[in-house]
Motif scaffolding. Structure first.
Motif, short mmCIF file in Angstrom:
data_model
loop_
_atom_site.label_atom_id
_atom_site.label_comp_id
_atom_site.label_asym_id
_atom_site.label_seq_id
_atom_site.Cartn_x
_atom_site.Cartn_y
_atom_site.Cartn_z
N VAL A 159 0.81 -1.24 0.07
CA VAL A 159 -0.18 -0.07 0.04
C VAL A 159 0.86 1.13 0.00
CG1 VAL A 159 -1.95 -1.25 1.17
CG2 VAL A 159 -0.26 0.03 2.40
N SER A 160 0.30 2.43 -0.72
CA SER A 160 1.19 3.81 -0.78
C SER A 160 0.42 4.72 0.01
CB SER A 160 1.23 3.69 -2.27
OG SER A 160 1.87 5.17 -2.66
N ILE A 161 1.19 5.23 0.91
CA ILE A 161 0.82 6.34 1.76
C ILE A 161 1.37 7.72 1.07
CG2 ILE A 161 0.79 7.24 4.18
CD1 ILE A 161 -0.73 4.46 3.62
N THR A 162 0.46 8.76 0.77
CA THR A 162 0.75 9.93 0.52
C THR A 162 0.01 10.93 1.32
OG1 THR A 162 -0.76 9.92 -1.49
CG2 THR A 162 1.42 9.39 -1.84
N GLY A 163 0.44 12.19 1.35
CA GLY A 163 -0.20 13.21 2.06
C GLY A 163 -0.45 13.14 3.24
N PHE A 164 0.48 12.57 3.99
CA PHE A 164 0.21 12.00 5.55
C PHE A 164 0.47 13.33 6.46
CE2 PHE A 164 1.96 10.82 9.35
CZ PHE A 164 1.20 9.35 10.13
N ALA A 165 -0.39 13.53 7.17
CA ALA A 165 -0.20 14.74 8.14
C ALA A 165 -0.97 14.40 9.59
CB ALA A 165 -0.78 16.00 7.27
N VAL A 166 -0.10 14.80 10.48
CA VAL A 166 -0.78 14.48 11.89
C VAL A 166 -0.85 15.91 12.67
CG1 VAL A 166 -0.23 13.67 14.11
CG2 VAL A 166 0.22 12.28 12.16
N HIS A 167 -2.05 16.19 13.19
CA HIS A 167 -2.21 17.49 14.29
C HIS A 167 -2.19 17.06 15.57
CE1 HIS A 167 -4.46 20.59 15.86
NE2 HIS A 167 -3.92 21.28 15.00
N LYS A 168 -1.11 17.95 16.15
CA LYS A 168 -1.06 17.71 17.77
C LYS A 168 -1.46 19.04 18.35
CE LYS A 168 3.20 14.96 17.45
NZ LYS A 168 4.45 15.00 18.11
N ALA A 169 -2.08 18.78 19.53
CA ALA A 169 -2.74 19.92 20.26
C ALA A 169 -2.09 20.00 21.65
CB ALA A 169 -4.19 19.80 20.41
N GLY A 170 -1.71 21.13 22.00
CA GLY A 170 -1.18 21.29 23.71
C GLY A 170 0.35 21.37 23.48
N ALA A 171 0.73 21.38 22.45
CA ALA A 171 2.38 21.38 22.37
C ALA A 171 3.04 22.75 22.80
CB ALA A 171 2.79 21.08 20.69
N ASN A 172 3.91 22.56 23.71
CA ASN A 172 4.69 23.84 24.21
C ASN A 172 5.91 23.32 24.39
OD1 ASN A 172 4.77 22.49 26.77
ND2 ASN A 172 2.52 23.48 27.04
N GLY A 173 6.91 24.19 25.04
CA GLY A 173 8.36 23.84 25.32
C GLY A 173 8.38 22.71 26.42
N THR A 174 7.49 22.27 26.97
CA THR A 174 7.52 21.05 27.67
C THR A 174 6.77 19.87 27.40
OG1 THR A 174 5.73 21.91 29.18
CG2 THR A 174 8.01 22.59 29.83
N SER A 175 6.04 19.98 26.47
CA SER A 175 5.14 19.00 26.10
C SER A 175 5.07 18.87 24.57
CB SER A 175 3.71 19.32 26.74
OG SER A 175 2.85 18.35 25.96
N PRO A 176 5.36 17.69 23.79
CA PRO A 176 5.33 17.31 22.48
C PRO A 176 3.71 17.70 21.99
CG PRO A 176 5.52 15.36 23.50
CD PRO A 176 5.38 16.54 24.70
N GLY A 177 3.01 17.52 22.70
CA GLY A 177 1.38 17.68 22.37
C GLY A 177 0.68 16.39 22.51
N VAL A 178 -0.53 16.21 22.09
CA VAL A 178 -1.38 15.26 22.10
C VAL A 178 -1.87 15.09 20.44
CG1 VAL A 178 -3.33 13.86 23.07
CG2 VAL A 178 -1.84 15.17 24.50
N VAL A 179 -1.75 13.81 19.82
CA VAL A 179 -2.45 13.80 18.63
C VAL A 179 -3.99 14.11 18.64
CG1 VAL A 179 -2.39 12.14 16.53
CG2 VAL A 179 -0.39 12.28 17.81
#
Length: 165
Positions: free
Chosen positions: A40-60
């Motif tokens: 299977v071919s994957i294109t246009g993959f994008a993930v959005h994370k909320a709550g990202a800041n200097g101490t947290s990478p955020g939550v998908v």
């Protein structure tokens, strides 16, 4: 003698034509015509994370990509915050009304995600496999981060074999 040889050749050719697959395009997504796997071919993959800041990478809280495989061409697969409530790994999510499904897992680093792809072929029968999708993550405004695929396409081999330990 010539009639017999021609007749024999016709019969043999006819029998081999009947035994041949109906279409070679049926196996276009399968590497080496392996009936026990599918690429299977994957294109246009994008993930959005909320709550990202200097101490947290955020939550998908969102993911989307386009999948092409044996039974799909440019199939849109996505999940919103309401479908990704458990974080990573996500639940298994269906791509539209197709027989393809996916789950998003944490990858080896903060900008790589592991995508597990499932293809239902029948009742309790199907292919599955996982592959890493490298991304570039950048600010999406406020405390949001958007990670976009950097290698395109990413090909993931799915099959019916058990995972290797």
């Amino acid at each position: 003698m010539r009639f017999t040889a021609t007749t024999l050749a016709t019969l043999l050719f006819g029998a081999s034509a009947l035994a041949a697959p109906a279409s070679s395009s049926q196996h276009a997504a399968r590497q080496d015509d392996d009936p026990m796997s599918e690429d299977v071919s994957i294109t246009g993959f994008a993930v959005h994370k909320a709550g990202a800041n200097g101490t947290s990478p955020g939550v998908v809280d969102g993911v989307g990509f386009v999948l092409s495989g044996e039974d799909a061409t440019d199939l849109s697969c996505s999940a919103t915050a309401t479908q990704v409530t458990s974080g990573l790994p996500t639940d298994v999510i269906t791509c539209g009304d197709s027989k393809y499904r996916f789950a998003l897992l944490a990858g080896p680093d903060s900008s790589t995600f592991t995508l597990r792809v499932y293809h239902e072929l029948g009742l309790a029968v199907g292919f599955y496999g996982a592959g890493d999708v490298p991304t570039y993550c950048h600010s999406g405004g406020l405390d949001n981060v958007v990670c976009s695929q950097v290698q395109t396409p990413v090909t993931i081999r799915i099959d019916s074999l058990p995972d290797e330990a």
